[in-house]
Write a protein that holds these residues in place. Structure first.
Motif, PDB file in Angstrom:
ATOM      1  N   ARG A  56       7.534   6.872  -3.798  1.00 25.86           N
ATOM      2  CA  ARG A  56       7.798   6.077  -2.595  1.00 25.86           C
ATOM      3  C   ARG A  56       6.986   6.604  -1.411  1.00 25.86           C
ATOM      4  NH1 ARG A  56      13.667   5.627   0.092  1.00 25.86           N
ATOM      5  NH2 ARG A  56      13.025   7.656   0.872  1.00 25.86           N
ATOM      6  N   ARG A  57       6.890   7.925  -1.287  1.00 28.43           N
ATOM      7  CA  ARG A  57       6.070   8.506  -0.204  1.00 28.43           C
ATOM      8  C   ARG A  57       4.607   8.089  -0.357  1.00 28.43           C
ATOM      9  NH1 ARG A  57       9.212  12.893  -1.337  1.00 28.43           N
ATOM     10  NH2 ARG A  57       7.571  13.933  -2.496  1.00 28.43           N
ATOM     11  N   HIS A  58       4.108   8.110  -1.587  1.00 29.55           N
ATOM     12  CA  HIS A  58       2.717   7.714  -1.827  1.00 29.55           C
ATOM     13  C   HIS A  58       2.500   6.247  -1.477  1.00 29.55           C
ATOM     14  CE1 HIS A  58       1.422  11.485  -3.447  1.00 29.55           C
ATOM     15  NE2 HIS A  58       2.345  11.465  -4.399  1.00 29.55           N
ATOM     16  N   LEU A  59       3.464   5.403  -1.845  1.00 31.93           N
ATOM     17  CA  LEU A  59       3.343   3.984  -1.484  1.00 31.93           C
ATOM     18  C   LEU A  59       3.371   3.812   0.028  1.00 31.93           C
ATOM     19  CD1 LEU A  59       5.515   2.255  -4.225  1.00 31.93           C
ATOM     20  CD2 LEU A  59       3.048   2.027  -3.902  1.00 31.93           C
ATOM     21  N   GLY A  60       4.154   4.618   0.710  1.00 33.26           N
ATOM     22  CA  GLY A  60       4.170   4.579   2.176  1.00 33.26           C
ATOM     23  C   GLY A  60       2.825   4.961   2.763  1.00 33.26           C
ATOM     24  N   ARG A  61       2.181   5.933   2.172  1.00 34.27           N
ATOM     25  CA  ARG A  61       0.836   6.324   2.636  1.00 34.27           C
ATOM     26  C   ARG A  61      -0.166   5.195   2.403  1.00 34.27           C
ATOM     27  NH1 ARG A  61       1.898  11.751  -0.123  1.00 34.27           N
ATOM     28  NH2 ARG A  61       2.873  12.944   1.538  1.00 34.27           N
ATOM     29  N   MET A  62      -0.009   4.519   1.258  1.00 36.29           N
ATOM     30  CA  MET A  62      -0.893   3.387   0.978  1.00 36.29           C
ATOM     31  C   MET A  62      -0.689   2.284   2.011  1.00 36.29           C
ATOM     32  SD  MET A  62      -0.878   2.970  -3.115  1.00 36.29           S
ATOM     33  CE  MET A  62      -0.349   4.385  -4.038  1.00 36.29           C
ATOM     34  N   ALA A  88      -3.385  -3.297  -7.420  1.00 35.14           N
ATOM     35  CA  ALA A  88      -2.957  -2.002  -7.958  1.00 35.14           C
ATOM     36  C   ALA A  88      -1.712  -1.499  -7.227  1.00 35.14           C
ATOM     37  CB  ALA A  88      -4.090  -0.989  -7.845  1.00 35.14           C
ATOM     38  N   VAL A  89      -1.678  -1.677  -5.913  1.00 34.95           N
ATOM     39  CA  VAL A  89      -0.513  -1.231  -5.147  1.00 34.95           C
ATOM     40  C   VAL A  89       0.709  -2.073  -5.503  1.00 34.95           C
ATOM     41  CG1 VAL A  89       0.462  -1.050  -2.817  1.00 34.95           C
ATOM     42  CG2 VAL A  89      -1.860  -0.252  -3.271  1.00 34.95           C
ATOM     43  N   ARG A  94       5.938  -2.463  -8.255  1.00 40.39           N
ATOM     44  CA  ARG A  94       6.801  -3.087  -9.273  1.00 40.39           C
ATOM     45  C   ARG A  94       7.276  -2.050 -10.295  1.00 40.39           C
ATOM     46  NH1 ARG A  94       3.365  -7.494  -8.678  1.00 40.39           N
ATOM     47  NH2 ARG A  94       1.986  -6.745 -10.306  1.00 40.39           N
ATOM     48  N   ARG A  95       6.362  -1.172 -10.723  1.00 41.25           N
ATOM     49  CA  ARG A  95       6.734  -0.139 -11.688  1.00 41.25           C
ATOM     50  C   ARG A  95       7.773   0.811 -11.102  1.00 41.25           C
ATOM     51  NH1 ARG A  95       1.552   2.644 -13.593  1.00 41.25           N
ATOM     52  NH2 ARG A  95       3.041   3.866 -14.775  1.00 41.25           N
ATOM     53  N   MET A  96       7.620   1.138  -9.824  1.00 42.51           N
ATOM     54  CA  MET A  96       8.579   2.017  -9.169  1.00 42.51           C
ATOM     55  C   MET A  96       9.940   1.330  -9.074  1.00 42.51           C
ATOM     56  SD  MET A  96       8.260   4.065  -5.621  1.00 42.51           S
ATOM     57  CE  MET A  96       9.396   3.178  -4.584  1.00 42.51           C
ATOM     58  N   GLU A  97       9.956   0.061  -8.725  1.00 39.84           N
ATOM     59  CA  GLU A  97      11.218  -0.684  -8.667  1.00 39.84           C
ATOM     60  C   GLU A  97      11.875  -0.743 -10.050  1.00 39.84           C
ATOM     61  OE1 GLU A  97      10.204  -4.482  -7.065  1.00 39.84           O
ATOM     62  OE2 GLU A  97       9.899  -3.703  -5.045  1.00 39.84           O
ATOM     63  N   ASP A  98      11.082  -0.997 -11.080  1.00 40.73           N
ATOM     64  CA  ASP A  98      11.616  -1.044 -12.443  1.00 40.73           C
ATOM     65  C   ASP A  98      12.199   0.309 -12.848  1.00 40.73           C
ATOM     66  OD1 ASP A  98      10.813  -3.686 -12.595  1.00 40.73           O
ATOM     67  OD2 ASP A  98       9.043  -3.271 -13.836  1.00 40.73           O
ATOM     68  N   ALA A  99      11.496   1.393 -12.488  1.00 39.31           N
ATOM     69  CA  ALA A  99      11.980   2.732 -12.819  1.00 39.31           C
ATOM     70  C   ALA A  99      13.287   3.027 -12.085  1.00 39.31           C
ATOM     71  CB  ALA A  99      10.924   3.779 -12.472  1.00 39.31           C
ATOM     72  N   ALA A 100      13.366   2.631 -10.828  1.00 37.03           N
ATOM     73  CA  ALA A 100      14.604   2.842 -10.068  1.00 37.03           C
ATOM     74  C   ALA A 100      15.745   2.033 -10.670  1.00 37.03           C
ATOM     75  CB  ALA A 100      14.389   2.468  -8.600  1.00 37.03           C
ATOM     76  N   ASP A 101      15.470   0.787 -11.051  1.00 39.57           N
ATOM     77  CA  ASP A 101      16.501  -0.044 -11.684  1.00 39.57           C
ATOM     78  C   ASP A 101      16.977   0.576 -12.991  1.00 39.57           C
ATOM     79  OD1 ASP A 101      16.336  -1.881  -9.622  1.00 39.57           O
ATOM     80  OD2 ASP A 101      15.092  -3.299 -10.756  1.00 39.57           O
TER      81      ASP A 101
END
Length: 113
Positions: A56-62, A88-89, A94-101
């Motif tokens: 999530r931090r990396h996505l925030g940097r993006m 890519a972002v 989406r992958r992060m959301e799926d992993a959290a779910d």
């Protein structure tokens, strides 16, 4: 190993019609053949949550970098690879959301929606 874990282990060995020693040797060999999968299988919930927060931090940097791209585009600069980077972002998000779910479903004893 507590009593419940030992029972699960011995039941699994019996189900496979193997001695405890043979089952253990087979399981250790299988785990050693694919260390990435083994690490993922034994990761604690705390480690998984830590990794999700890091992502999530990396996505925030993006997000911040995309703001810089928008500023450059508004100034007339070109961004020939912007669509590819944005895709890519989105995929990573989406992958992060799926992993959290999946983590939440696992924690709650259900399946991911």
């Amino acid at each position: 190993m507590n009593d419940a874990e030992f029972k699960r282990f011995t039941d699994a060995a019996a189900h496979c019609q193997m001695s405890n020693a043979a089952f253990l040797a087979y399981a250790v060999d299988k785990a050693a053949r694919d260390l990435n999968r083994t690490a993922a299988e034994i990761a604690t919930e705390r480690e998984v949550i830590h990794e999700l927060f890091a992502a999530r931090r990396h996505l925030g940097r993006m997000h911040g970098l995309f703001n810089q791209v928008a500023k450059a585009l508004n100034s007339g600069a070109g961004a020939p690879h912007l669509d590819t980077a944005a895709d890519a972002v989105r995929s990573a998000a989406r992958r992060m959301e799926d992993a959290a779910d999946a983590l939440l479903a696992h924690r709650d004893g259900g399946t991911a929606e």
